[in-house]
Design an enzyme around this catalytic site. Sequence first.
Site, PDB file in Angstrom:
ATOM      1  N   ALA A   5    -123.060-102.019 -60.418  1.00 29.52           N
ATOM      2  CA  ALA A   5    -123.339-101.197 -59.234  1.00 29.52           C
ATOM      3  C   ALA A   5    -124.268-100.055 -59.622  1.00 29.52           C
ATOM      4  O   ALA A   5    -123.937 -99.266 -60.508  1.00 29.52           O
ATOM      5  CB  ALA A   5    -122.044-100.625 -58.667  1.00 29.52           C
TER       6      ALA A   5
ATOM      7  N   HIS B  45    -133.222 -86.143 -58.474  1.00 25.34           N
ATOM      8  CA  HIS B  45    -132.287 -86.150 -59.604  1.00 25.34           C
ATOM      9  C   HIS B  45    -132.661 -85.056 -60.604  1.00 25.34           C
ATOM     10  O   HIS B  45    -133.783 -84.538 -60.585  1.00 25.34           O
ATOM     11  CB  HIS B  45    -132.286 -87.514 -60.316  1.00 25.34           C
ATOM     12  CG  HIS B  45    -131.473 -88.551 -59.594  1.00 25.34           C
ATOM     13  ND1 HIS B  45    -131.999 -89.329 -58.594  1.00 25.34           N
ATOM     14  CD2 HIS B  45    -130.170 -88.928 -59.726  1.00 25.34           C
ATOM     15  CE1 HIS B  45    -131.062 -90.134 -58.126  1.00 25.34           C
ATOM     16  NE2 HIS B  45    -129.933 -89.917 -58.795  1.00 25.34           N
ATOM     17  N   HIS B  46    -131.737 -84.795 -61.513  1.00 27.00           N
ATOM     18  CA  HIS B  46    -131.898 -83.792 -62.565  1.00 27.00           C
ATOM     19  C   HIS B  46    -133.108 -84.105 -63.461  1.00 27.00           C
ATOM     20  O   HIS B  46    -133.571 -85.243 -63.537  1.00 27.00           O
ATOM     21  CB  HIS B  46    -130.623 -83.729 -63.425  1.00 27.00           C
ATOM     22  CG  HIS B  46    -130.196 -85.069 -63.957  1.00 27.00           C
ATOM     23  ND1 HIS B  46    -130.638 -85.561 -65.151  1.00 27.00           N
ATOM     24  CD2 HIS B  46    -129.398 -86.035 -63.433  1.00 27.00           C
ATOM     25  CE1 HIS B  46    -130.124 -86.758 -65.366  1.00 27.00           C
ATOM     26  NE2 HIS B  46    -129.365 -87.075 -64.326  1.00 27.00           N
TER      27      HIS B  46
ATOM     28  N   LYS C   8    -133.258 -87.190 -66.131  1.00 30.33           N
ATOM     29  CA  LYS C   8    -133.203 -88.617 -65.773  1.00 30.33           C
ATOM     30  C   LYS C   8    -134.481 -89.305 -66.246  1.00 30.33           C
ATOM     31  O   LYS C   8    -135.584 -88.807 -65.986  1.00 30.33           O
ATOM     32  CB  LYS C   8    -133.021 -88.779 -64.254  1.00 30.33           C
ATOM     33  CG  LYS C   8    -132.841 -90.239 -63.835  1.00 30.33           C
ATOM     34  CD  LYS C   8    -132.305 -90.367 -62.423  1.00 30.33           C
ATOM     35  CE  LYS C   8    -132.234 -91.813 -61.965  1.00 30.33           C
ATOM     36  NZ  LYS C   8    -131.300 -92.629 -62.757  1.00 30.33           N
TER      37      LYS C   8
ATOM     38  N   GLY D 254    -131.789 -96.298 -59.166  1.00 34.20           N
ATOM     39  CA  GLY D 254    -131.229 -97.598 -58.770  1.00 34.20           C
ATOM     40  C   GLY D 254    -130.674 -97.532 -57.354  1.00 34.20           C
ATOM     41  O   GLY D 254    -130.743 -98.515 -56.604  1.00 34.20           O
TER      42      GLY D 254
HETATM   43  N1  LIG Z   1    -123.919 -96.359 -61.139  1.00 35.55           N
HETATM   44  C1  LIG Z   1    -123.858 -95.047 -60.940  1.00 35.55           C
HETATM   45  O1  LIG Z   1    -123.180 -94.552 -60.039  1.00 35.55           O
HETATM   46  C2  LIG Z   1    -124.610 -94.158 -61.895  1.00 35.55           C
HETATM   47  C3  LIG Z   1    -124.431 -92.768 -61.869  1.00 35.55           C
HETATM   48  C4  LIG Z   1    -125.102 -91.992 -62.827  1.00 35.55           C
HETATM   49  C5  LIG Z   1    -125.926 -92.613 -63.755  1.00 35.55           C
HETATM   50  N2  LIG Z   1    -126.088 -93.966 -63.716  1.00 35.55           N
HETATM   51  C6  LIG Z   1    -126.890 -94.683 -64.718  1.00 35.55           C
HETATM   52  O2  LIG Z   1    -126.082 -94.807 -65.886  1.00 35.55           O
HETATM   53  C7  LIG Z   1    -126.942 -94.828 -67.037  1.00 35.55           C
HETATM   54  C8  LIG Z   1    -126.501 -93.731 -68.009  1.00 35.55           C
HETATM   55  O3  LIG Z   1    -126.664 -92.473 -67.385  1.00 35.55           O
HETATM   56  P1  LIG Z   1    -126.322 -91.105 -68.140  1.00 35.55           P
HETATM   57  O4  LIG Z   1    -126.800 -90.027 -67.255  1.00 35.55           O
HETATM   58  O5  LIG Z   1    -124.911 -91.131 -68.598  1.00 35.55           O
HETATM   59  O6  LIG Z   1    -127.308 -91.256 -69.395  1.00 35.55           O
HETATM   60  P2  LIG Z   1    -127.241 -90.545 -70.833  1.00 35.55           P
HETATM   61  O7  LIG Z   1    -126.558 -89.219 -70.729  1.00 35.55           O
HETATM   62  O8  LIG Z   1    -128.625 -90.602 -71.377  1.00 35.55           O
HETATM   63  O9  LIG Z   1    -126.280 -91.510 -71.707  1.00 35.55           O
HETATM   64  C9  LIG Z   1    -126.699 -92.755 -72.194  1.00 35.55           C
HETATM   65  C10 LIG Z   1    -125.641 -93.257 -73.143  1.00 35.55           C
HETATM   66  O10 LIG Z   1    -126.015 -94.562 -73.621  1.00 35.55           O
HETATM   67  C11 LIG Z   1    -125.821 -94.584 -75.028  1.00 35.55           C
HETATM   68  N3  LIG Z   1    -126.654 -95.607 -75.655  1.00 35.55           N
HETATM   69  C12 LIG Z   1    -128.005 -95.623 -75.808  1.00 35.55           C
HETATM   70  N4  LIG Z   1    -128.379 -96.750 -76.484  1.00 35.55           N
HETATM   71  C13 LIG Z   1    -127.229 -97.430 -76.746  1.00 35.55           C
HETATM   72  C14 LIG Z   1    -126.949 -98.647 -77.417  1.00 35.55           C
HETATM   73  N5  LIG Z   1    -127.933 -99.397 -77.963  1.00 35.55           N
HETATM   74  N6  LIG Z   1    -125.663 -99.045 -77.521  1.00 35.55           N
HETATM   75  C15 LIG Z   1    -124.646 -98.301 -76.995  1.00 35.55           C
HETATM   76  N7  LIG Z   1    -124.851 -97.121 -76.358  1.00 35.55           N
HETATM   77  C16 LIG Z   1    -126.137 -96.698 -76.236  1.00 35.55           C
HETATM   78  C17 LIG Z   1    -126.164 -93.168 -75.473  1.00 35.55           C
HETATM   79  O11 LIG Z   1    -125.618 -92.902 -76.750  1.00 35.55           O
HETATM   80  P3  LIG Z   1    -126.397 -92.063 -77.900  1.00 35.55           P
HETATM   81  O12 LIG Z   1    -127.650 -91.505 -77.305  1.00 35.55           O
HETATM   82  O13 LIG Z   1    -125.415 -91.000 -78.330  1.00 35.55           O
HETATM   83  O14 LIG Z   1    -126.658 -93.042 -78.956  1.00 35.55           O
HETATM   84  C18 LIG Z   1    -125.444 -92.374 -74.383  1.00 35.55           C
HETATM   85  O15 LIG Z   1    -124.052 -92.325 -74.680  1.00 35.55           O
HETATM   86  C19 LIG Z   1    -128.361 -94.681 -66.492  1.00 35.55           C
HETATM   87  O16 LIG Z   1    -128.923 -95.957 -66.347  1.00 35.55           O
HETATM   88  C20 LIG Z   1    -128.161 -94.009 -65.149  1.00 35.55           C
HETATM   89  O17 LIG Z   1    -129.211 -94.263 -64.236  1.00 35.55           O
HETATM   90  C21 LIG Z   1    -125.447 -94.743 -62.818  1.00 35.55           C
END
Ligand SMILES: NC(=O)c1ccc[n+]([C@@H]2O[C@H](COP(=O)([O-])OP(=O)(O)OC[C@H]3O[C@@H](n4cnc5c(N)ncnc54)[C@H](OP(=O)(O)O)[C@@H]3O)[C@@H](O)[C@H]2O)c1
Length: 261
Positions: free
Chosen positions: A120, A153-154, A157, A163
Amino acid sequence: MKIAVHGASGRMGRAVIRLAAAEGARVVGAVVSPRSQELGRDAGEVAGAGVAGVEVTADTSASLLGADVVIDFSTASALPHLLQLAARAKVAVVSGTTRLDATCERLLDQAAKVVPVLWAPNTSVGVQVLAELVSLAAQKLGLSFDVEIVEAHHRAKVDAPSGTAERLRRAVDEARQGLRPVYGREGDVGPRRDDEIAVLAVRGGDVIGDHTVHFLGQGERLELTHRATNRDLFARGALRAARFVQGRPPGRYTMVDVIRG
Ligand SMILES: NC(=O)c1ccc[n+]([C@@H]2O[C@H](COP(=O)([O-])OP(=O)(O)OC[C@H]3O[C@@H](n4cnc5c(N)ncnc54)[C@H](OP(=O)(O)O)[C@@H]3O)[C@@H](O)[C@H]2O)c1
């Protein structure tokens, strides 16, 4: 419910870990990238939730051991590997990671042959309702209304448009097929064409996520807006989705299934 969190050090992963206990889940695995600064730390401490007794690791297979569901908020490049390992370990998947490519989409389908998979782009209940309202408005207002989508968004991002904005564009498309997405306008673009739908991204500050769908007619306009005021909302939605998929047959599920129960 025992969960592993993929993307455990991220904004969303930390929120999931912090809220897990209140939503009846126990964190048994926490995964980050091999270059993460959080490797070896306690997942609860990384999330600001006190000691959880779970070490943050880059070993996805080990983190899935004993988990019922893996909740993923990471990156599109990290998801394929997770999907393969989750299918192998028979662990259900809830993923909120956005901007997936065709390979990811194919692997989601492939994993769904073996385990329940819910992807989602937005795990909030309000956005699902917004998508239904958008589809209804597009259908009722008809071709004389131009439709444009603006998201904010912030500043951290990394992908655009969101999405969720794409999900809302598809909701319009369900009612009015054949619209051509436009992801920006500059210079001598000429008058707006009837078959355009612009999807535009604003970036800055600490905006968690705003989406407005504009229906622009002659002498009137309708604007449907969703504003997220707290990131926890997405984490709670993902935990609710995890509870929903736990124990279900293999297949693809959506937040609409979760809301309908
Ligand atoms: N569906 C929804 O409602 C919703 C809401 C908000 C965000 N999102 C999406 O969710 C995603 C993450 O958002 P965020 O704001 O949490 O991003 P973020 O703060 O940049 O976090 C990304 C995470 O992914 C990890 N990561 C990166 N490469 C990886 C790998 N190869 N294996 C395992 N972990 C890995 C990073 O770990 P390290 O950097 O510590 O290695 C970090 O923990 C984005 O695609 C965003 O658009 C979706």
